[in-house]
Design a protein around this motif. Structure first.
Motif, PDB file in Angstrom:
ATOM      1  N   ALA A 196      -3.513  10.202   4.331  1.00  0.00           N
ATOM      2  CA  ALA A 196      -4.252  10.449   3.092  1.00  0.00           C
ATOM      3  C   ALA A 196      -5.673   9.897   3.147  1.00  0.00           C
ATOM      4  O   ALA A 196      -6.407   9.983   2.161  1.00  0.00           O
ATOM      5  CB  ALA A 196      -3.509   9.832   1.912  1.00  0.00           C
ATOM      6  N   GLY A 197      -6.053   9.324   4.289  1.00  0.00           N
ATOM      7  CA  GLY A 197      -7.415   8.826   4.454  1.00  0.00           C
ATOM      8  C   GLY A 197      -7.569   7.335   4.282  1.00  0.00           C
ATOM      9  O   GLY A 197      -8.694   6.820   4.304  1.00  0.00           O
ATOM     10  N   GLY A 198      -6.462   6.611   4.123  1.00  0.00           N
ATOM     11  CA  GLY A 198      -6.529   5.163   3.952  1.00  0.00           C
ATOM     12  C   GLY A 198      -6.403   4.421   5.267  1.00  0.00           C
ATOM     13  O   GLY A 198      -6.063   4.997   6.302  1.00  0.00           O
ATOM     14  N   GLU A 199      -6.659   3.120   5.199  1.00  0.00           N
ATOM     15  CA  GLU A 199      -6.502   2.244   6.364  1.00  0.00           C
ATOM     16  C   GLU A 199      -5.272   1.380   6.134  1.00  0.00           C
ATOM     17  O   GLU A 199      -5.203   0.648   5.143  1.00  0.00           O
ATOM     18  CB  GLU A 199      -7.747   1.371   6.540  1.00  0.00           C
ATOM     19  CG  GLU A 199      -7.723   0.517   7.796  1.00  0.00           C
ATOM     20  CD  GLU A 199      -8.977  -0.309   7.970  1.00  0.00           C
ATOM     21  OE1 GLU A 199      -9.010  -1.137   8.910  1.00  0.00           O
ATOM     22  OE2 GLU A 199      -9.919  -0.147   7.165  1.00  0.00           O
ATOM     23  N   ALA A 200      -4.286   1.469   7.014  1.00  0.00           N
ATOM     24  CA  ALA A 200      -3.022   0.766   6.805  1.00  0.00           C
ATOM     25  C   ALA A 200      -2.426   0.336   8.128  1.00  0.00           C
ATOM     26  O   ALA A 200      -2.543   1.035   9.138  1.00  0.00           O
ATOM     27  CB  ALA A 200      -2.037   1.653   6.053  1.00  0.00           C
ATOM     28  N   THR A 201      -1.774  -0.820   8.097  1.00  0.00           N
ATOM     29  CA  THR A 201      -1.085  -1.357   9.268  1.00  0.00           C
ATOM     30  C   THR A 201       0.328  -1.750   8.854  1.00  0.00           C
ATOM     31  O   THR A 201       0.500  -2.506   7.892  1.00  0.00           O
ATOM     32  CB  THR A 201      -1.800  -2.602   9.816  1.00  0.00           C
ATOM     33  OG1 THR A 201      -3.130  -2.245  10.218  1.00  0.00           O
ATOM     34  CG2 THR A 201      -1.050  -3.185  11.007  1.00  0.00           C
ATOM     35  N   PRO A 202       1.347  -1.233   9.540  1.00  0.00           N
ATOM     36  CA  PRO A 202       2.724  -1.616   9.190  1.00  0.00           C
ATOM     37  C   PRO A 202       3.084  -2.976   9.769  1.00  0.00           C
ATOM     38  O   PRO A 202       2.694  -3.310  10.892  1.00  0.00           O
ATOM     39  CB  PRO A 202       3.558  -0.516   9.855  1.00  0.00           C
ATOM     40  CG  PRO A 202       2.746  -0.107  11.054  1.00  0.00           C
ATOM     41  CD  PRO A 202       1.301  -0.259  10.650  1.00  0.00           C
ATOM     42  N   LEU A 247      -1.886  -4.027   4.568  1.00  0.00           N
ATOM     43  CA  LEU A 247      -0.786  -4.417   5.440  1.00  0.00           C
ATOM     44  C   LEU A 247       0.495  -4.043   4.710  1.00  0.00           C
ATOM     45  O   LEU A 247       0.852  -4.643   3.694  1.00  0.00           O
ATOM     46  CB  LEU A 247      -0.838  -5.917   5.734  1.00  0.00           C
ATOM     47  CG  LEU A 247      -2.165  -6.422   6.315  1.00  0.00           C
ATOM     48  CD1 LEU A 247      -2.108  -7.938   6.524  1.00  0.00           C
ATOM     49  CD2 LEU A 247      -2.511  -5.715   7.616  1.00  0.00           C
ATOM     50  N   VAL A 248       1.156  -3.020   5.219  1.00  0.00           N
ATOM     51  CA  VAL A 248       2.345  -2.460   4.580  1.00  0.00           C
ATOM     52  C   VAL A 248       3.568  -3.197   5.108  1.00  0.00           C
ATOM     53  O   VAL A 248       3.969  -3.019   6.263  1.00  0.00           O
ATOM     54  CB  VAL A 248       2.460  -0.952   4.888  1.00  0.00           C
ATOM     55  CG1 VAL A 248       3.746  -0.383   4.311  1.00  0.00           C
ATOM     56  CG2 VAL A 248       1.248  -0.207   4.347  1.00  0.00           C
ATOM     57  N   ARG A 278       6.299   1.648   8.963  1.00  0.00           N
ATOM     58  CA  ARG A 278       5.504   2.640   9.703  1.00  0.00           C
ATOM     59  C   ARG A 278       5.396   3.947   8.923  1.00  0.00           C
ATOM     60  O   ARG A 278       4.326   4.570   8.883  1.00  0.00           O
ATOM     61  CB  ARG A 278       6.137   2.913  11.066  1.00  0.00           C
ATOM     62  CG  ARG A 278       5.933   1.811  12.091  1.00  0.00           C
ATOM     63  CD  ARG A 278       6.186   2.329  13.493  1.00  0.00           C
ATOM     64  NE  ARG A 278       6.195   1.241  14.458  1.00  0.00           N
ATOM     65  CZ  ARG A 278       7.303   0.694  14.961  1.00  0.00           C
ATOM     66  NH1 ARG A 278       8.490   1.141  14.582  1.00  0.00           N
ATOM     67  NH2 ARG A 278       7.223  -0.290  15.826  1.00  0.00           N
ATOM     68  N   GLU A 279       6.492   4.368   8.322  1.00  0.00           N
ATOM     69  CA  GLU A 279       6.476   5.636   7.583  1.00  0.00           C
ATOM     70  C   GLU A 279       5.462   5.590   6.438  1.00  0.00           C
ATOM     71  O   GLU A 279       4.688   6.530   6.232  1.00  0.00           O
ATOM     72  CB  GLU A 279       7.879   5.927   7.036  1.00  0.00           C
ATOM     73  CG  GLU A 279       7.978   7.253   6.320  1.00  0.00           C
ATOM     74  CD  GLU A 279       9.393   7.557   5.840  1.00  0.00           C
ATOM     75  OE1 GLU A 279       9.566   8.581   5.146  1.00  0.00           O
ATOM     76  OE2 GLU A 279      10.324   6.781   6.151  1.00  0.00           O
TER      77      GLU A 279
END
Length: 247
Positions: A51-57, A32-33, A42-43
Motif C-alpha cells: 500500500a506504499g508504507g514502510e514496514a518491518t515484521p 515495526l509490525v 510478515r503478512e
C-alpha cells in the motif's frame, strides 16, 4: 527529517493492523509490525508495503520474558530508532462461561490475561525505554477499555468479564505510573478505549470499524510535545473529539 519509527504489538489483525496502517500510510512512519508468529507479522508488513508504507515484521510474544529480551536488538537491526510504542497486544476471554461471575473465574485464564494485557505492556515498555528516550517526540499508547474505569464499573452496562476488566485496570495503573516516572524524559504515556469494534475480539454487530477504533491511537501517537500524559481517553469516533475518561 528522519522517518519516525513506531512499534505496534499484536499488529497482525483487527485494531493492531488498523493502527499500523494509519501510522505507516497516513503518518508516513516506519512501522515495526509485531506478532507472536513471524508469518503473521510478515503478512501484515507485506500488505502495508504493497500500500506504499514502510514496514518491518518482527516476532514478539509480549507474555514471554525471553522474547521481549530480544526486542532491543531486533529494533537496532531494523534501524535502531523508536519514537512511538503502541501496546495493543491483548487477550479477552469475556465470552467464556466462567467469566459471567467472580465466583467462577478460572485463575489460569485470569493470570493469562493479566500477564498479556498488563505485564506484557510493562515488559515491552521496559525494553523500549532506552530507545524511546533518544527520540525528540517519544509517545507510548496503551490500548485499554472503558470497562477498566473504576469510576463507572459498578453501574455500567458491559458484561462482568472479571479477568479482562482486572487486567485492563492494571494496564491503566501501568499507564499512570509510567507517565509519572517518564515525565522527566518527556515521554508522553496515555491509555485509550477504542470502543466496540467489528473485529475478532469484538463482534460483527459492533458499531465501529477497526479503522475508526484506531483514530485515537493515531492522535496520541502524533501529539505535540506539550500534549497530555497519564490520561485515559474515550474513542474519538463516538465523541467527535478526544474526551478524557475517569480512571
Amino acid at each position: 527529517m528522519q522517518t519516525r519509527t513506531a512499534l505496534v504489538t499484536g499488529a497482525n489483525g483487527g485494531l493492531g493492523t488498523a493502527i499500523a496502517k494509519g501510522l505507516a500510510i497516513e503518518h508516513h512512519m516506519h512501522v515495526l509490525v509485531a506478532a507472536r508468529q513471524m508469518p503473521d507479522a510478515r503478512e501484515t508488513a507485506d500488505a502495508l508495503r504493497s500500500a506504499g508504507g514502510e514496514a518491518t515484521p518482527i516476532q514478539l510474544d509480549v507474555s514471554s520474558d525471553e522474547s521481549v529480551a530480544k526486542l532491543r536488538t531486533t529494533i537496532e537491526q531494523a534501524g535502531g530508532r523508536l519514537d512511538v510504542l503502541v501496546n495493543n497486544a491483548g487477550r479477552n476471554s469475556m465470552t467464556e462461561q466462567s467469566e459471567a461471575s467472580l465466583g467462577t473465574v478460572d485463575m489460569k485464564t485470569a493470570l493469562g490475561e493479566f500477564d498479556t494485557n498488563a505485564l506484557g505492556a510493562l515488559r515491552v515498555s521496559q525494553a523500549s525505554f532506552e530507545l524511546l528516550r533518544k527520540s525528540d517526540a517519544p509517545r507510548v499508547i496503551n490500548v485499554s477499555t472503558e470497562m477498566a474505569s473504576l469510576s463507572t464499573a459498578a453501574t455500567d452496562f458491559y458484561p462482568l468479564a472479571p479477568s479482562y476488566r482486572i487486567s485492563k485496570v492494571a494496564l491503566n495503573a501501568v499507564t499512570v505510573l509510567l507517565a509519572r516516572e517518564w515525565a522527566k524524559h518527556c515521554i508522553l504515556v496515555n491509555a485509550y478505549s477504542p470502543g466496540w469494534l467489528r473485529t475478532a475480539m469484538g463482534a460483527p454487530e459492533a458499531p465501529y470499524s477497526a479503522d475508526e477504533g484506531a483514530e485515537t491511537a493515531l492522535w496520541l501517537a502524533t501529539l505535540e510535545n506539550n500534549g497530555p500524559t497519564g490520561r485515559f481517553f474515550a474513542e474519538m469516533r463516538r465523541m467527535g473529539q478526544p474526551v478524557v475518561l475517569d480512571w
